[in-house]
Design a protein around this motif. Structure first.
Motif, PDB file in Angstrom:
ATOM      1  N   TRP A 265       6.476  -1.388   9.462  1.00  0.00           N
ATOM      2  CA  TRP A 265       7.221  -1.236  10.721  1.00  0.00           C
ATOM      3  C   TRP A 265       6.280  -1.046  11.912  1.00  0.00           C
ATOM      4  O   TRP A 265       6.710  -1.024  13.051  1.00  0.00           O
ATOM      5  CB  TRP A 265       8.214  -0.064  10.612  1.00  0.00           C
ATOM      6  CG  TRP A 265       9.210  -0.314   9.523  1.00  0.00           C
ATOM      7  CD1 TRP A 265      10.371  -1.032   9.636  1.00  0.00           C
ATOM      8  CD2 TRP A 265       9.124   0.103   8.154  1.00  0.00           C
ATOM      9  NE1 TRP A 265      11.002  -1.088   8.412  1.00  0.00           N
ATOM     10  CE2 TRP A 265      10.273  -0.396   7.487  1.00  0.00           C
ATOM     11  CE3 TRP A 265       8.206   0.847   7.414  1.00  0.00           C
ATOM     12  CZ2 TRP A 265      10.508  -0.181   6.135  1.00  0.00           C
ATOM     13  CZ3 TRP A 265       8.445   1.064   6.064  1.00  0.00           C
ATOM     14  CH2 TRP A 265       9.584   0.550   5.442  1.00  0.00           C
ATOM     15  N   SER A 266       4.985  -0.932  11.648  1.00  0.00           N
ATOM     16  CA  SER A 266       4.015  -0.762  12.741  1.00  0.00           C
ATOM     17  C   SER A 266       3.992  -1.984  13.653  1.00  0.00           C
ATOM     18  O   SER A 266       3.725  -1.865  14.852  1.00  0.00           O
ATOM     19  CB  SER A 266       2.595  -0.553  12.184  1.00  0.00           C
ATOM     20  OG  SER A 266       2.569   0.525  11.289  1.00  0.00           O
ATOM     21  N   GLY A 267       4.245  -3.174  13.089  1.00  0.00           N
ATOM     22  CA  GLY A 267       4.175  -4.406  13.873  1.00  0.00           C
ATOM     23  C   GLY A 267       5.174  -4.370  15.021  1.00  0.00           C
ATOM     24  O   GLY A 267       4.840  -4.659  16.172  1.00  0.00           O
ATOM     25  N   ARG A 268       6.399  -3.958  14.686  1.00  0.00           N
ATOM     26  CA  ARG A 268       7.469  -3.909  15.699  1.00  0.00           C
ATOM     27  C   ARG A 268       7.122  -2.882  16.774  1.00  0.00           C
ATOM     28  O   ARG A 268       7.274  -3.125  17.965  1.00  0.00           O
ATOM     29  CB  ARG A 268       8.767  -3.531  14.991  1.00  0.00           C
ATOM     30  CG  ARG A 268      10.006  -3.799  15.783  1.00  0.00           C
ATOM     31  CD  ARG A 268      11.240  -3.546  14.941  1.00  0.00           C
ATOM     32  NE  ARG A 268      11.263  -2.197  14.371  1.00  0.00           N
ATOM     33  CZ  ARG A 268      12.066  -1.843  13.362  1.00  0.00           C
ATOM     34  NH1 ARG A 268      12.864  -2.727  12.808  1.00  0.00           N
ATOM     35  NH2 ARG A 268      12.065  -0.609  12.910  1.00  0.00           N
ATOM     36  N   LEU A 277       0.187  -7.129  15.889  1.00  0.00           N
ATOM     37  CA  LEU A 277      -0.239  -6.805  14.509  1.00  0.00           C
ATOM     38  C   LEU A 277       0.553  -7.731  13.584  1.00  0.00           C
ATOM     39  O   LEU A 277       1.726  -7.464  13.294  1.00  0.00           O
ATOM     40  CB  LEU A 277       0.079  -5.351  14.150  1.00  0.00           C
ATOM     41  CG  LEU A 277      -0.508  -4.236  15.010  1.00  0.00           C
ATOM     42  CD1 LEU A 277      -0.096  -2.873  14.461  1.00  0.00           C
ATOM     43  CD2 LEU A 277      -2.030  -4.329  15.062  1.00  0.00           C
ATOM     44  N   PRO A 278      -0.034  -8.841  13.152  1.00  0.00           N
ATOM     45  CA  PRO A 278       0.737  -9.802  12.354  1.00  0.00           C
ATOM     46  C   PRO A 278       0.937  -9.331  10.912  1.00  0.00           C
ATOM     47  O   PRO A 278       0.209  -9.714  10.012  1.00  0.00           O
ATOM     48  CB  PRO A 278      -0.120 -11.068  12.409  1.00  0.00           C
ATOM     49  CG  PRO A 278      -1.509 -10.583  12.627  1.00  0.00           C
ATOM     50  CD  PRO A 278      -1.422  -9.271  13.355  1.00  0.00           C
ATOM     51  N   LEU A 279       1.946  -8.484  10.723  1.00  0.00           N
ATOM     52  CA  LEU A 279       2.243  -7.966   9.377  1.00  0.00           C
ATOM     53  C   LEU A 279       3.468  -8.682   8.827  1.00  0.00           C
ATOM     54  O   LEU A 279       4.436  -8.891   9.544  1.00  0.00           O
ATOM     55  CB  LEU A 279       2.559  -6.471   9.454  1.00  0.00           C
ATOM     56  CG  LEU A 279       1.405  -5.545   9.822  1.00  0.00           C
ATOM     57  CD1 LEU A 279       1.939  -4.147  10.140  1.00  0.00           C
ATOM     58  CD2 LEU A 279       0.401  -5.476   8.675  1.00  0.00           C
ATOM     59  N   GLN A 280       3.422  -9.036   7.561  1.00  0.00           N
ATOM     60  CA  GLN A 280       4.615  -9.546   6.883  1.00  0.00           C
ATOM     61  C   GLN A 280       4.966  -8.574   5.766  1.00  0.00           C
ATOM     62  O   GLN A 280       4.076  -8.093   5.057  1.00  0.00           O
ATOM     63  CB  GLN A 280       4.349 -10.924   6.269  1.00  0.00           C
ATOM     64  CG  GLN A 280       4.475 -12.078   7.243  1.00  0.00           C
ATOM     65  CD  GLN A 280       5.900 -12.298   7.739  1.00  0.00           C
ATOM     66  OE1 GLN A 280       6.858 -12.230   6.966  1.00  0.00           O
ATOM     67  NE2 GLN A 280       6.043 -12.554   9.035  1.00  0.00           N
ATOM     68  N   GLY A 327      11.070 -11.567   4.233  1.00  0.00           N
ATOM     69  CA  GLY A 327      11.471 -10.922   5.478  1.00  0.00           C
ATOM     70  C   GLY A 327      11.806  -9.453   5.271  1.00  0.00           C
ATOM     71  O   GLY A 327      11.691  -8.907   4.178  1.00  0.00           O
ATOM     72  N   MET A 328      12.231  -8.836   6.382  1.00  0.00           N
ATOM     73  CA  MET A 328      12.477  -7.392   6.387  1.00  0.00           C
ATOM     74  C   MET A 328      13.860  -7.101   5.833  1.00  0.00           C
ATOM     75  O   MET A 328      14.849  -7.064   6.566  1.00  0.00           O
ATOM     76  CB  MET A 328      12.374  -6.942   7.848  1.00  0.00           C
ATOM     77  CG  MET A 328      11.991  -5.522   8.060  1.00  0.00           C
ATOM     78  SD  MET A 328      10.311  -5.166   7.604  1.00  0.00           S
ATOM     79  CE  MET A 328       9.661  -4.705   9.185  1.00  0.00           C
ATOM     80  N   ASN A 329      13.975  -6.967   4.526  1.00  0.00           N
ATOM     81  CA  ASN A 329      15.280  -6.650   3.929  1.00  0.00           C
ATOM     82  C   ASN A 329      15.035  -5.911   2.620  1.00  0.00           C
ATOM     83  O   ASN A 329      13.928  -5.957   2.081  1.00  0.00           O
ATOM     84  CB  ASN A 329      16.082  -7.935   3.661  1.00  0.00           C
ATOM     85  CG  ASN A 329      15.449  -8.755   2.560  1.00  0.00           C
ATOM     86  OD1 ASN A 329      15.541  -8.423   1.380  1.00  0.00           O
ATOM     87  ND2 ASN A 329      14.758  -9.823   2.916  1.00  0.00           N
TER      88      ASN A 329
END
Ligand SMILES: Cc1cc2nc3c(=O)[nH]c(=O)nc-3n(C[C@H](O)[C@H](O)[C@H](O)COP(=O)(O)OP(=O)(O)OC[C@H]3O[C@@H](n4cnc5c(N)ncnc54)[C@H](O)[C@@H]3O)c2cc1C
Length: 428
Positions: A265-268, A277-280, A327-329
């Motif tokens: 969640w640091s990317g957001r 910060l390109p985090l996946q 993705g974020m789920n």
């Protein structure tokens, strides 16, 4: 409840109560800093944190970043098979496309080799930090420095692993023992006869990640740190090169220094600061079953051909694995969980039908080059970033805390952070 702390009270404010945030809080408090840590959930290391029920392996003997020659090719073959060890859910996402491009670039042999010394240094310094925190230190987290045994099902895979051990010894001093089938079955009587041998790395170990994370938070509090659960960072107050404060769901907190350690969640959060910060998120699963007789209670196992790790925790045995870039789920894909069981079932009888006592999924914070992000971004004088620990945040957690305390104090970091600069990807 309102935050009652006076603004001038906050010297260092840490965002995020996973292993990275609590390690930062612990080492900052140890260095005499006045620290406040905020966690959006009701306790540090909530079930949604990646630190909660992962495999807990501490494996410095493996300094390979995930992006490496061949891994994308293999991934492409698996692309549409949602039960494969690496699954990328096809979707129109520019951020994912950019991340995959960065990953492809980092998969070149030269880039992979460039990253290995820093991962090895993090692992070696990480072991020292584990001894400091769990060995002679205050945290009881079931840390066992008893090695890791990798098990092989085919002579070809065992031979390849044995061949790979020699350069690691030469370059990094990693000691690996090649075990034949008899020795493996003596140590792990429950292994099926199909297991032809193993590679034992004595320098490795394992730890209970939940006990470690919550234990370090308590140890930080014992040193004077303040931990504020149910407090979510939702924005920032900026003035030029300074972060004047962090807006939270319980009011504004001002700090001399802010440490961003909120996992994937640091990317957001960083986007709100104009920092890329390109985090996946890479989802992984763990499932726990009663530990079968003949599986040692004090040894973690790695199953390369089954794409899973196995960690004993008391009377339970935890199987963990898979990388799912979807993705974020927090959706559970049951066929991916079944694939872990199937993989492990090739090594141990009864695993496929054993009752599940716990099933969990977590989101690993993945960087395109497989290296963490630790350091100060150029645009701010009082911000430190510590995230992107990929598949190894437990192993690198305590040492990251130590490094962040060194950075905040302006001391020479014990590991060269050049390759870990948070902004190394530009606008990716
Ligand atoms: C299946 C699986 C197996 C793994 N096995 C291993 C292993 O064997 N060894 C190993 O070293 N690593 C392993 N990992 C990787 C490891 O779990 C991660 O690298 C590590 O936990 C990342 O820690 P973190 O503190 O950065 O993030 P997290 O643990 O995700 O913590 C981030 C925290 O920040 C909080 N937060 C988010 N946003 C906010 C906000 N706005 N305000 C306040 N708080 C916020 C979250 O609630 C969370 O508690 C595994 C991961 C998985 C999924």
């Amino acid at each position: 409840m309102l935050v009652t702390k006076s603004v001038s009270d906050v010297d260092v404010l840490v965002l995020g109560g996973g292993i990275i945030g609590v390690s930062c809080a612990y080492y900052l408090a140890r260095a005499g800093r006045e620290v406040t840590l905020i966690e959006r959930d009701e306790a540090v290391c909530p079930v949604g944190a990646s630190s909660y029920a992962n495999a807990g392996l501490v494996m410095p003997s493996d300094p390979y970043p995930l992006p490496s020659p061949g891994v994308l090719g293999q991934g492409m073959k698996w692309l549409l098979d949602s039960s494969s060890p690496l699954y990328i859910r096809p979707r129109p996402s520019p951020a994912l496309a950019r991340w995959l491009l960065g990953f492809a670039g980092a998969s070149r042999e030269s880039r992979m080799r460039r990253g290995m010394p820093v991962l090895r240094a993090l692992g070696v310094e990480g072991l020292k930090a584990f001894d400091e925190v769990c060995g002679s230190g205050p945290v009881e987290a079931g840390y066992k420095h008893t090695g890791i045994l990798s098990l092989y099902l085919t002579d070809a895979a065992l031979d390849a692993a044995a061949a790979g051990a020699a350069p690691l010894k030469e370059s990094f001093g990693v000691e690996a023992q090649i075990w034949d089938s008899a020795r493996v079955h003596e140590r792990v009587p429950a292994a099926l006869p199909d297991v032809v041998g193993g590679v034992f790395t004595a320098e490795d170990g394992h730890v209970d990640p939940l006990k470690l994370t919550r234990g370090m938070a308590r140890a930080a509090e014992d040193l004077g740190a303040t931990v504020l659960p149910t407090t979510e960072a939702i924005g920032f107050a900026r003035a030029g090169r300074r972060l004047n404060g962090v807006m939270t769901t319980r009011g504004m907190l001002r700090a001399e220094t802010v440490v961003l350690a909120a996992g994937v969640w640091s990317g957001r959060l960083a986007r709100g600061l104009g920092v890329s910060l390109p985090l996946q998120p890479a989802k992984g699963y763990s499932l726990t079953v009663p530990r079968p007789e003949g599986v040692p209670a004090d040894l973690a196992l790695y199953l390369p051909e089954g794409h899973a790790c196995v960690t004993p925790f008391g009377g339970g045995l935890r199987f963990a694995g898979t990388l799912e870039l979807s993705g974020m789920n927090d959706r559970v894909l049951v066929n991916r969980v079944a694939a872990i069981r199937r993989g492990a079932g090739r090594y141990f009888a009864g695993v496929e039908t054993a009752p599940t006592t716990a099933l969990w999924r977590g989101l690993r914070p993945m960087t395109p080059d497989g290296l963490p992000m630790v350091g100060r971004p150029a645009a701010y004088d009082n911000l430190v970033i510590a995230t992107g620990h990929n598949m190894n945040g437990i192993m690198y957690g305590p040492v990251t805390g130590k490094l962040v305390a060194e950075v905040v104090d302006g001391r020479e970091p014990s590991v060269d952070l050049t390759l870990l600069k948070p902004e190394r990807f530009g606008i990716l």
